[in-house]
Design a protein around this motif. Structure first.
Motif, PDB file in Angstrom:
ATOM      1  N   LEU A  27       0.707  -1.136   0.116  1.00  0.00           N
ATOM      2  CA  LEU A  27      -0.245  -0.302  -0.007  1.00  0.00           C
ATOM      3  C   LEU A  27       0.910   1.426  -0.057  1.00  0.00           C
ATOM      4  O   LEU A  27       0.542   2.299  -0.681  1.00  0.00           O
ATOM      5  CB  LEU A  27      -0.766  -0.066   1.167  1.00  0.00           C
ATOM      6  N   GLU A  28       1.983   1.160   0.693  1.00  0.00           N
ATOM      7  CA  GLU A  28       2.693   2.399   0.725  1.00  0.00           C
ATOM      8  C   GLU A  28       3.691   2.474  -0.584  1.00  0.00           C
ATOM      9  O   GLU A  28       4.144   3.541  -0.899  1.00  0.00           O
ATOM     10  CB  GLU A  28       3.825   2.290   2.034  1.00  0.00           C
ATOM     11  N   THR A  29       3.693   1.476  -1.311  1.00  0.00           N
ATOM     12  CA  THR A  29       4.658   1.662  -2.656  1.00  0.00           C
ATOM     13  C   THR A  29       3.647   1.928  -3.785  1.00  0.00           C
ATOM     14  O   THR A  29       4.191   2.088  -5.001  1.00  0.00           O
ATOM     15  CB  THR A  29       5.806   0.681  -2.707  1.00  0.00           C
ATOM     16  N   ALA A  30       2.473   1.730  -3.769  1.00  0.00           N
ATOM     17  CA  ALA A  30       1.292   1.601  -4.901  1.00  0.00           C
ATOM     18  C   ALA A  30       1.298   3.015  -5.478  1.00  0.00           C
ATOM     19  O   ALA A  30       1.223   3.879  -4.724  1.00  0.00           O
ATOM     20  CB  ALA A  30       0.073   1.050  -4.349  1.00  0.00           C
ATOM     21  N   ASP A  31       1.042   3.048  -6.755  1.00  0.00           N
ATOM     22  CA  ASP A  31       0.707   4.392  -7.399  1.00  0.00           C
ATOM     23  C   ASP A  31      -0.753   4.809  -7.429  1.00  0.00           C
ATOM     24  O   ASP A  31      -0.963   5.959  -7.143  1.00  0.00           O
ATOM     25  CB  ASP A  31       0.971   4.126  -8.720  1.00  0.00           C
ATOM     26  N   VAL A  32      -1.615   3.692  -7.055  1.00  0.00           N
ATOM     27  CA  VAL A  32      -3.013   3.721  -7.079  1.00  0.00           C
ATOM     28  C   VAL A  32      -3.370   3.085  -6.110  1.00  0.00           C
ATOM     29  O   VAL A  32      -3.234   1.736  -5.894  1.00  0.00           O
ATOM     30  CB  VAL A  32      -3.661   3.624  -8.336  1.00  0.00           C
ATOM     31  N   VAL A  33      -4.434   3.508  -5.319  1.00  0.00           N
ATOM     32  CA  VAL A  33      -5.076   2.713  -4.256  1.00  0.00           C
ATOM     33  C   VAL A  33      -6.693   2.859  -4.532  1.00  0.00           C
ATOM     34  O   VAL A  33      -7.245   3.782  -4.364  1.00  0.00           O
ATOM     35  CB  VAL A  33      -4.593   3.369  -2.689  1.00  0.00           C
ATOM     36  N   VAL A  34      -7.017   1.629  -4.741  1.00  0.00           N
ATOM     37  CA  VAL A  34      -8.573   1.348  -5.115  1.00  0.00           C
ATOM     38  C   VAL A  34      -9.383   1.377  -3.777  1.00  0.00           C
ATOM     39  O   VAL A  34      -8.913   0.369  -3.047  1.00  0.00           O
ATOM     40  CB  VAL A  34      -8.586   0.279  -6.061  1.00  0.00           C
ATOM     41  N   ILE A  35     -10.276   2.077  -3.728  1.00  0.00           N
ATOM     42  CA  ILE A  35     -11.032   2.487  -2.377  1.00  0.00           C
ATOM     43  C   ILE A  35     -12.539   1.773  -2.614  1.00  0.00           C
ATOM     44  O   ILE A  35     -13.370   2.381  -3.338  1.00  0.00           O
ATOM     45  CB  ILE A  35     -11.112   3.737  -1.802  1.00  0.00           C
ATOM     46  N   PRO A  36     -12.993   0.708  -2.393  1.00  0.00           N
ATOM     47  CA  PRO A  36     -14.370   0.048  -2.537  1.00  0.00           C
ATOM     48  C   PRO A  36     -15.262   0.811  -1.514  1.00  0.00           C
ATOM     49  O   PRO A  36     -15.010   0.819  -0.503  1.00  0.00           O
ATOM     50  CB  PRO A  36     -14.346  -1.362  -2.268  1.00  0.00           C
ATOM     51  N   VAL A  37     -16.429   1.323  -2.170  1.00  0.00           N
ATOM     52  CA  VAL A  37     -17.447   1.919  -1.406  1.00  0.00           C
ATOM     53  C   VAL A  37     -18.833   1.373  -1.914  1.00  0.00           C
ATOM     54  O   VAL A  37     -19.011   1.065  -2.976  1.00  0.00           O
ATOM     55  CB  VAL A  37     -17.305   3.437  -1.608  1.00  0.00           C
TER      56      VAL A  37
END
Length: 233
Positions: A27-37
């Protein structure tokens, strides 16, 4: 250009201390974090938990709506364009990480997303998380299964027949998302003499966590029952 990799990341139960070092690193090295809502603009329990254990400030944030409905056909839904932003990021060579509660392999919408992404030809990976029933069992020093005992993990039960069959075939049961079934399930367990052998987990790791004797007073989507037919020790 080399395409990016999609990671489905289990952040564990509601306690950020349960998140693994591997999940934190991804998570700290990802370029994009996908957030499920559930709805656009709503808070995500998984992201809120991950935020307390990992510094994701450098990453782009991408919301993906997952309407939480029983028996939802998530594959058809995801084919309708919900993952277009994910595909665009992967085409651009970015590393994409999607957060999900518990473990990706246990009734997780992230599994559907990962499968769809892989079917589109992108590389994917899974990061394991601690499911709430394991975290809750640890907190109460509850043994899910021992020696030759069998264990069944069930989703929210909807009818008594399925529950009766499960009780007849397995030594230990984990009933996830049990909240809506409590009005008939708890009396049934009492009738079978199993209520005193059952531990209720509700909102494990969250501020309103409850771990103890079963009660039908408060409904929560995150309600799990641990049932040990041989009796609690």
């Amino acid at each position: 250009m080399e395409k990016g990799i999609f990671y489905a990341v289990g952040v564990g139960s509601g306690d950020p201390m349960d998140m693994t070092l591997r999940a934190k690193q991804i998570l700290e090295t990802a370029d994009v974090v996908v957030i499920p809502v559930k709805k656009a603009g709503e808070t995500s329990a998984a992201y809120t938990i991950a935020q307390q254990a990992a510094d994701m400030t450098r990453a782009e944030k991408l919301e993906v709506v997952f309407p939480m409905k029983a028996h939802a056909d998530y594959r058809s839904y995801l084919q309708s364009g919900a993952l277009d932003g994910v595909y665009a990021a992967l085409e651009a060579g970015k590393t994409v990480a999607m957060v999900t509660l518990g473990d990706v392999s246990v009734y997780s919408t992230a599994t559907y997303a990962r499968q769809m992404v892989e079917e589109q030809g992108y590389e994917t990976a899974v990061v394991a998380g601690i499911p709430a029933f394991c975290s809750g069992a640890a907190k109460t020093k509850y043994s899910l299964c021992e020696n030759e005992e069998s264990l069944l993990v069930m989703p929210g039960v909807t009818d008594k027949t399925a529950m009766e069959e499960a009780l007849g075939q397995f030594d230990n049961l984990v009933i996830m998302k049990a909240g809506k079934a409590l009005p008939w399930l708890l009396p049934m367990l009492e009738e079978y003499g199993l209520l005193e052998h059952t531990v209720m987990l509700r909102n494990v790791g969250m501020p309103d966590e409850y771990i103890g004797v079963p009660t039908g007073e408060t409904y929560s989507y995150f309600t799990t029952l641990l049932i040990k037919k041989g009796g609690l020790r």
